[in-house]
Design a protein around this motif. Structure first.
Motif, mmCIF file in Angstrom:
data_model
loop_
_atom_site.group_PDB
_atom_site.id
_atom_site.type_symbol
_atom_site.label_atom_id
_atom_site.label_comp_id
_atom_site.label_asym_id
_atom_site.label_seq_id
_atom_site.Cartn_x
_atom_site.Cartn_y
_atom_site.Cartn_z
ATOM 1 N N LEU A 1 0.826 -1.204 0.000
ATOM 2 C CA LEU A 1 0.000 0.000 0.000
ATOM 3 C C LEU A 1 0.864 1.259 0.000
ATOM 4 O O LEU A 1 0.477 2.282 -0.581
ATOM 5 N N LEU B 1 -3.767 2.926 -6.295
ATOM 6 C CA LEU B 1 -4.537 1.941 -5.547
ATOM 7 C C LEU B 1 -5.987 1.882 -6.029
ATOM 8 O O LEU B 1 -6.511 2.842 -6.584
ATOM 9 N N TYR C 1 -9.641 1.524 -1.474
ATOM 10 C CA TYR C 1 -8.686 2.046 -0.496
ATOM 11 C C TYR C 1 -8.867 3.534 -0.216
ATOM 12 O O TYR C 1 -8.095 4.110 0.551
ATOM 13 N N ALA D 1 -10.800 -1.420 3.900
ATOM 14 C CA ALA D 1 -9.617 -1.246 3.058
ATOM 15 C C ALA D 1 -9.022 0.145 3.218
ATOM 16 O O ALA D 1 -7.804 0.307 3.269
ATOM 17 N N TRP D 2 -9.875 1.183 3.291
ATOM 18 C CA TRP D 2 -9.338 2.544 3.396
ATOM 19 C C TRP D 2 -8.631 2.753 4.738
ATOM 20 O O TRP D 2 -7.660 3.500 4.824
ATOM 21 N N ALA E 1 -5.200 1.343 4.393
ATOM 22 C CA ALA E 1 -4.387 2.245 3.580
ATOM 23 C C ALA E 1 -3.944 3.464 4.384
ATOM 24 O O ALA E 1 -2.793 3.914 4.272
#
Length: 212
Positions: free
Chosen positions: A107, A114, A118, A202-203, A206
């Motif tokens: 990442l 990405l 993300y 997911a974010w 990240a």
């Protein structure tokens, strides 16, 4: 940047994980103290340099913070979840903590390219479950080392469908089949009673990676 190494201090890492997960800094710092005492955190040199964190440190602190039922379980949680191996080809792939550290490095390296999953959405998405990058599954009120556990790491691809991903499923050796969710976990652990899942979007993953 040297692969696997960051310039974040331990305090900065605690702050970024607490902010990303939406919990208190004090809670994250207590998890850090616990796993540091157990020798699970890197230290180099003196002063500020002594607190520099690696992606493996970040992975361990994330596991402790996201998967522990309470702060005093930090060490046991990291030992149990961090050492999980993929359900298939156990001898050929890294354990969960190493795989997660590699994911954080990916990442960092691919920040400019990405997948949409993300990026933190401006409002709560209707398809929230489809954006989970990390899932921990365990029995409620059972120590991680005393009962089968599972984890899923999803890597979202910036191609095809917006939330197209590949998943690696990690399980205790007692579980013979991959675990996709709480239901498949329950099928294999019929004596588990209540089952809990802890998800990391997911974010969020990240944001933690990009704070390093």
């Amino acid at each position: 940047m040297e692969k696997g190494v960051s310039l974040a201090t331990s305090g900065e890492l605690c702050h970024s994980i607490a902010t990303a997960l939406g919990i208190s800094f004090e809670t994250t710092r207590e998890h850090l103290r616990n796993i540091r005492r157990a020798g699970m955190i890197s230290f180099k040199g003196h002063g500020r340099g002594a607190a520099e964190m690696t992606t493996l440190d970040a992975a361990r602190l994330l596991i402790a913070t996201a998967a522990s039922p309470f702060t005093k379980a930090s060490v046991a949680t990291v030992e149990a979840f961090g050492s999980l191996l993929p359900n298939r080809e156990r001898r050929l792939k890294a354990n969960l903590e190493t795989h997660l550290a590699n994911m954080l490095q990916h990442l960092i390296d691919e920040k400019a390219n990405l997948a949409p999953a993300y990026r933190r959405p401006s409002q709560a998405p209707e398809d929230l479950k489809s954006r989970m990058a990390l899932t921990f599954v365990s029995a409620v009120n059972s120590a991680p080392a005393s009962f089968p556990i599972a984890a899923i790491v999803r890597r979202f691809r910036n191609e095809g469908a917006a939330f197209d991903f590949e998943a690696v499923r990690f399980t205790s050796e007692a579980l013979l089949e991959p675990v996709a969710d709480a239901t498949s976990f329950a099928v294999q652990t019929r004596s588990a009673g209540l089952i809990q899942t802890r998800d990391v979007p997911a974010w969020t993953l990240a944001e933690i990676a990009h704070s390093l």
